[in-house]
Design a protein around this motif. Structure first.
Motif, PDB file in Angstrom:
ATOM      1  N   ILE A 173       5.097  -4.866  -6.211  1.00 38.60           N
ATOM      2  CA  ILE A 173       5.048  -4.688  -4.755  1.00 38.60           C
ATOM      3  C   ILE A 173       5.691  -3.360  -4.366  1.00 38.60           C
ATOM      4  O   ILE A 173       6.820  -3.063  -4.777  1.00 38.60           O
ATOM      5  CB  ILE A 173       5.764  -5.848  -4.040  1.00 38.60           C
ATOM      6  N   GLY A 174       4.947  -2.582  -3.593  1.00 42.55           N
ATOM      7  CA  GLY A 174       5.465  -1.313  -3.122  1.00 42.55           C
ATOM      8  C   GLY A 174       5.505  -0.198  -4.146  1.00 42.55           C
ATOM      9  O   GLY A 174       5.921   0.922  -3.840  1.00 42.55           O
ATOM     10  N   GLN A 175       5.098  -0.471  -5.390  1.00 38.54           N
ATOM     11  CA  GLN A 175       5.116   0.534  -6.457  1.00 38.54           C
ATOM     12  C   GLN A 175       3.698   1.021  -6.713  1.00 38.54           C
ATOM     13  O   GLN A 175       2.880   0.294  -7.276  1.00 38.54           O
ATOM     14  CB  GLN A 175       5.703  -0.049  -7.739  1.00 38.54           C
ATOM     15  N   ILE A 176       3.418   2.240  -6.271  1.00 41.18           N
ATOM     16  CA  ILE A 176       2.082   2.803  -6.387  1.00 41.18           C
ATOM     17  C   ILE A 176       2.157   4.126  -7.134  1.00 41.18           C
ATOM     18  O   ILE A 176       2.967   4.987  -6.792  1.00 41.18           O
ATOM     19  CB  ILE A 176       1.463   3.057  -4.999  1.00 41.18           C
ATOM     20  N   SER A 177       1.296   4.276  -8.131  1.00 45.57           N
ATOM     21  CA  SER A 177       1.154   5.552  -8.829  1.00 45.57           C
ATOM     22  C   SER A 177      -0.189   6.144  -8.451  1.00 45.57           C
ATOM     23  O   SER A 177      -1.217   5.482  -8.573  1.00 45.57           O
ATOM     24  CB  SER A 177       1.222   5.358 -10.345  1.00 45.57           C
ATOM     25  N   SER A 178      -0.181   7.379  -7.990  1.00 47.22           N
ATOM     26  CA  SER A 178      -1.410   8.059  -7.590  1.00 47.22           C
ATOM     27  C   SER A 178      -1.849   8.984  -8.711  1.00 47.22           C
ATOM     28  O   SER A 178      -1.056   9.788  -9.204  1.00 47.22           O
ATOM     29  CB  SER A 178      -1.169   8.868  -6.313  1.00 47.22           C
ATOM     30  N   GLU A 179      -3.082   8.832  -9.120  1.00 44.80           N
ATOM     31  CA  GLU A 179      -3.592   9.624 -10.225  1.00 44.80           C
ATOM     32  C   GLU A 179      -4.364  10.854  -9.772  1.00 44.80           C
ATOM     33  O   GLU A 179      -4.468  11.830 -10.495  1.00 44.80           O
ATOM     34  CB  GLU A 179      -4.493   8.764 -11.115  1.00 44.80           C
ATOM     35  N   VAL A 180      -4.927  10.796  -8.599  1.00 42.78           N
ATOM     36  CA  VAL A 180      -5.772  11.897  -8.120  1.00 42.78           C
ATOM     37  C   VAL A 180      -5.357  12.249  -6.700  1.00 42.78           C
ATOM     38  O   VAL A 180      -5.473  11.422  -5.811  1.00 42.78           O
ATOM     39  CB  VAL A 180      -7.268  11.504  -8.147  1.00 42.78           C
ATOM     40  N   PRO A 181      -4.875  13.477  -6.449  1.00 41.62           N
ATOM     41  CA  PRO A 181      -4.503  13.861  -5.081  1.00 41.62           C
ATOM     42  C   PRO A 181      -5.738  13.956  -4.181  1.00 41.62           C
ATOM     43  O   PRO A 181      -6.707  14.591  -4.525  1.00 41.62           O
ATOM     44  CB  PRO A 181      -3.855  15.233  -5.266  1.00 41.62           C
ATOM     45  N   GLN A 182      -5.699  13.271  -3.082  1.00 38.98           N
ATOM     46  CA  GLN A 182      -6.857  13.242  -2.185  1.00 38.98           C
ATOM     47  C   GLN A 182      -6.441  12.583  -0.888  1.00 38.98           C
ATOM     48  O   GLN A 182      -5.276  12.303  -0.684  1.00 38.98           O
ATOM     49  CB  GLN A 182      -7.979  12.441  -2.836  1.00 38.98           C
ATOM     50  N   ASN A 183      -7.408  12.322  -0.028  1.00 38.77           N
ATOM     51  CA  ASN A 183      -7.063  11.734   1.268  1.00 38.77           C
ATOM     52  C   ASN A 183      -7.067  10.229   1.252  1.00 38.77           C
ATOM     53  O   ASN A 183      -7.147   9.596   2.303  1.00 38.77           O
ATOM     54  CB  ASN A 183      -8.024  12.264   2.336  1.00 38.77           C
ATOM     55  N   GLN A 238      -2.044  -8.553  -3.806  1.00 39.45           N
ATOM     56  CA  GLN A 238      -2.902  -7.905  -2.821  1.00 39.45           C
ATOM     57  C   GLN A 238      -2.801  -6.393  -2.968  1.00 39.45           C
ATOM     58  O   GLN A 238      -1.700  -5.834  -3.014  1.00 39.45           O
ATOM     59  CB  GLN A 238      -2.488  -8.324  -1.397  1.00 39.45           C
ATOM     60  N   PHE A 239      -3.957  -5.742  -3.032  1.00 41.11           N
ATOM     61  CA  PHE A 239      -3.992  -4.308  -3.223  1.00 41.11           C
ATOM     62  C   PHE A 239      -4.985  -3.732  -2.220  1.00 41.11           C
ATOM     63  O   PHE A 239      -6.125  -4.201  -2.134  1.00 41.11           O
ATOM     64  CB  PHE A 239      -4.432  -3.984  -4.653  1.00 41.11           C
ATOM     65  N   ILE A 240      -4.549  -2.755  -1.443  1.00 44.87           N
ATOM     66  CA  ILE A 240      -5.382  -2.223  -0.365  1.00 44.87           C
ATOM     67  C   ILE A 240      -5.583  -0.722  -0.575  1.00 44.87           C
ATOM     68  O   ILE A 240      -4.625   0.011  -0.858  1.00 44.87           O
ATOM     69  CB  ILE A 240      -4.728  -2.478   1.012  1.00 44.87           C
ATOM     70  N   LEU A 241      -6.804  -0.288  -0.414  1.00 41.47           N
ATOM     71  CA  LEU A 241      -7.145   1.135  -0.492  1.00 41.47           C
ATOM     72  C   LEU A 241      -7.503   1.607   0.912  1.00 41.47           C
ATOM     73  O   LEU A 241      -8.308   0.971   1.586  1.00 41.47           O
ATOM     74  CB  LEU A 241      -8.332   1.357  -1.433  1.00 41.47           C
ATOM     75  N   SER A 242      -6.901   2.705   1.342  1.00 44.56           N
ATOM     76  CA  SER A 242      -7.074   3.156   2.718  1.00 44.56           C
ATOM     77  C   SER A 242      -7.324   4.650   2.801  1.00 44.56           C
ATOM     78  O   SER A 242      -7.017   5.402   1.881  1.00 44.56           O
ATOM     79  CB  SER A 242      -5.819   2.834   3.537  1.00 44.56           C
ATOM     80  N   SER A 243      -7.878   5.018   3.940  1.00 52.67           N
ATOM     81  CA  SER A 243      -7.994   6.425   4.297  1.00 52.67           C
ATOM     82  C   SER A 243      -7.917   6.543   5.812  1.00 52.67           C
ATOM     83  O   SER A 243      -8.439   5.691   6.526  1.00 52.67           O
ATOM     84  CB  SER A 243      -9.314   7.020   3.801  1.00 52.67           C
ATOM     85  N   LYS A 244      -7.280   7.587   6.277  1.00 52.25           N
ATOM     86  CA  LYS A 244      -7.209   7.794   7.724  1.00 52.25           C
ATOM     87  C   LYS A 244      -8.470   8.479   8.233  1.00 52.25           C
ATOM     88  O   LYS A 244      -8.944   8.207   9.335  1.00 52.25           O
ATOM     89  CB  LYS A 244      -5.974   8.622   8.064  1.00 52.25           C
ATOM     90  N   LYS A 245      -9.016   9.381   7.402  1.00 56.22           N
ATOM     91  CA  LYS A 245     -10.219  10.121   7.797  1.00 56.22           C
ATOM     92  C   LYS A 245     -11.097  10.340   6.571  1.00 56.22           C
ATOM     93  O   LYS A 245     -10.765  11.139   5.696  1.00 56.22           O
ATOM     94  CB  LYS A 245      -9.857  11.474   8.417  1.00 56.22           C
ATOM     95  N   LEU A 246     -12.229   9.685   6.533  1.00 59.63           N
ATOM     96  CA  LEU A 246     -13.117   9.767   5.380  1.00 59.63           C
ATOM     97  C   LEU A 246     -13.842  11.109   5.308  1.00 59.63           C
ATOM     98  O   LEU A 246     -14.202  11.706   6.334  1.00 59.63           O
ATOM     99  CB  LEU A 246     -14.154   8.650   5.429  1.00 59.63           C
ATOM    100  N   LEU A 247     -14.062  11.543   4.071  1.00 60.34           N
ATOM    101  CA  LEU A 247     -14.859  12.733   3.788  1.00 60.34           C
ATOM    102  C   LEU A 247     -16.172  12.311   3.130  1.00 60.34           C
ATOM    103  O   LEU A 247     -16.265  11.209   2.578  1.00 60.34           O
ATOM    104  CB  LEU A 247     -14.098  13.668   2.834  1.00 60.34           C
ATOM    105  N   LEU A 248     -17.150  13.185   3.181  1.00 58.56           N
ATOM    106  CA  LEU A 248     -18.422  12.891   2.509  1.00 58.56           C
ATOM    107  C   LEU A 248     -18.197  12.602   1.022  1.00 58.56           C
ATOM    108  O   LEU A 248     -18.841  11.733   0.433  1.00 58.56           O
ATOM    109  CB  LEU A 248     -19.388  14.070   2.656  1.00 58.56           C
ATOM    110  N   SER A 249     -17.261  13.326   0.431  1.00 59.24           N
ATOM    111  CA  SER A 249     -16.991  13.190  -1.007  1.00 59.24           C
ATOM    112  C   SER A 249     -16.326  11.864  -1.368  1.00 59.24           C
ATOM    113  O   SER A 249     -16.162  11.555  -2.549  1.00 59.24           O
ATOM    114  CB  SER A 249     -16.106  14.345  -1.483  1.00 59.24           C
ATOM    115  N   ASP A 250     -15.938  11.076  -0.365  1.00 60.57           N
ATOM    116  CA  ASP A 250     -15.343   9.775  -0.640  1.00 60.57           C
ATOM    117  C   ASP A 250     -16.395   8.706  -0.951  1.00 60.57           C
ATOM    118  O   ASP A 250     -16.055   7.589  -1.364  1.00 60.57           O
ATOM    119  CB  ASP A 250     -14.490   9.309   0.545  1.00 60.57           C
ATOM    120  N   SER A 251     -17.641   9.041  -0.754  1.00 62.60           N
ATOM    121  CA  SER A 251     -18.703   8.078  -1.073  1.00 62.60           C
ATOM    122  C   SER A 251     -18.644   7.696  -2.554  1.00 62.60           C
ATOM    123  O   SER A 251     -18.388   8.542  -3.405  1.00 62.60           O
ATOM    124  CB  SER A 251     -20.078   8.671  -0.766  1.00 62.60           C
TER     125      SER A 251
END
Lengths: 116, 112
Positions: free
Chosen positions: A53-63, A73-86
């Motif tokens: 819980i609360g321990q997240i490792s990010s492998e790829v810098p992005q939005n 429970q694991f949630i993936l979020s973005s504040k503003k999507l880019l075309l490349s997020d498809s």
């Protein structure tokens, strides 16, 4: 038995809109949790990884960002999507204690995101 | 960066033939796994081979591992149309983290 639920299955979003993909695991405790992304016809790219819980490792810098508000429970979020997020987003879990399991990853059925 | 690279990228065979896929990786590993993905679906675990094992069988599947060459192969014998899928190898390049890195996959098509 253990099950993994991932939703929504399909999502079409405009550029600049927010995103929330959710994944929950049942039938196990203290799992490792993962978010992968798969571009069309390509391999899997590891995005985020969590051992607790609360321990997240990010492998790829992005939005994109990930959160783990509860053990399963694991949630993936973005504040503003880019075309490349498809892409095709896959949630997975594995047992944490190597002595208790094989290290096998169990995948959800995926969420297909199209950003227009 | 990709840890595993599968070869070939695509393979088309007739039903009943054997299919062989190869995986190469870059760093030392604890184990290597093979997964299958039907189109548009999640991945399903097929088999795991540990770094101290050289060969493993499961039904029509045979996996070999050569740690000196940093390579593995997956053999599917007597293939069926239902074996049509993409196959991925996955390695854990960091001891104890379970941070599996997947290769680019082999798309197998079995013609009836």
């Amino acid at each position: 038995s253990q099950t993994i639920h991932q939703w929504p299955a399909t999502l079409v979003q405009p550029v600049g809109s927010p995103l929330s993909l959710e994944c929950t695991v049942e039938g196990t405790s203290n799992p490792n949790l993962y978010w992968y992304r798969q571009a069309a016809g390509r391999g899997l790219q590891l995005l985020f990884y969590s051992v607790g819980i609360g321990q997240i490792s990010s492998e790829v810098p992005q939005n994109l960002s990930a959160s783990r508000p509860q053990d399963r429970q694991f949630i993936l979020s973005s504040k503003k999507l880019l075309l490349s997020d498809s892409g095709f987003y896959l949630c997975a879990w594995s047992l944490r204690d190597f002595g208790r399991g094989t290290g096998e990853l169990f995948f959800g059925e995926g969420s297909r995101l199209t950003v227009l | 960066s990709q840890q595993g690279e599968e070869d070939p990228q695509a393979l088309s065979i007739q039903e009943g033939e054997n299919a062989t896929m190869n995986c190469s990786y870059k760093t030392s590993i604890n184990n290597l796994q093979w997964y299958r993905q039907n189109s548009g679906r999640g991945l399903v675990h097929l088999i795991l081979i540990r770094s101290n094992e050289r060969e493993k069988h499961s039904g029509r599947l045979r996996v070999t591992l050569d740690t000196s060459k940093k390579s593995s192969s997956l053999l599917i014998t007597a293939s069926r149309a239902a074996d049509t899928a993409s196959y991925f190898c996955a390695t854990d390049p960091h001891s104890g983290t379970y941070k599996y890195i997947f290769g680019t996959g082999t798309r197998l098509k079995v013609l009836a």
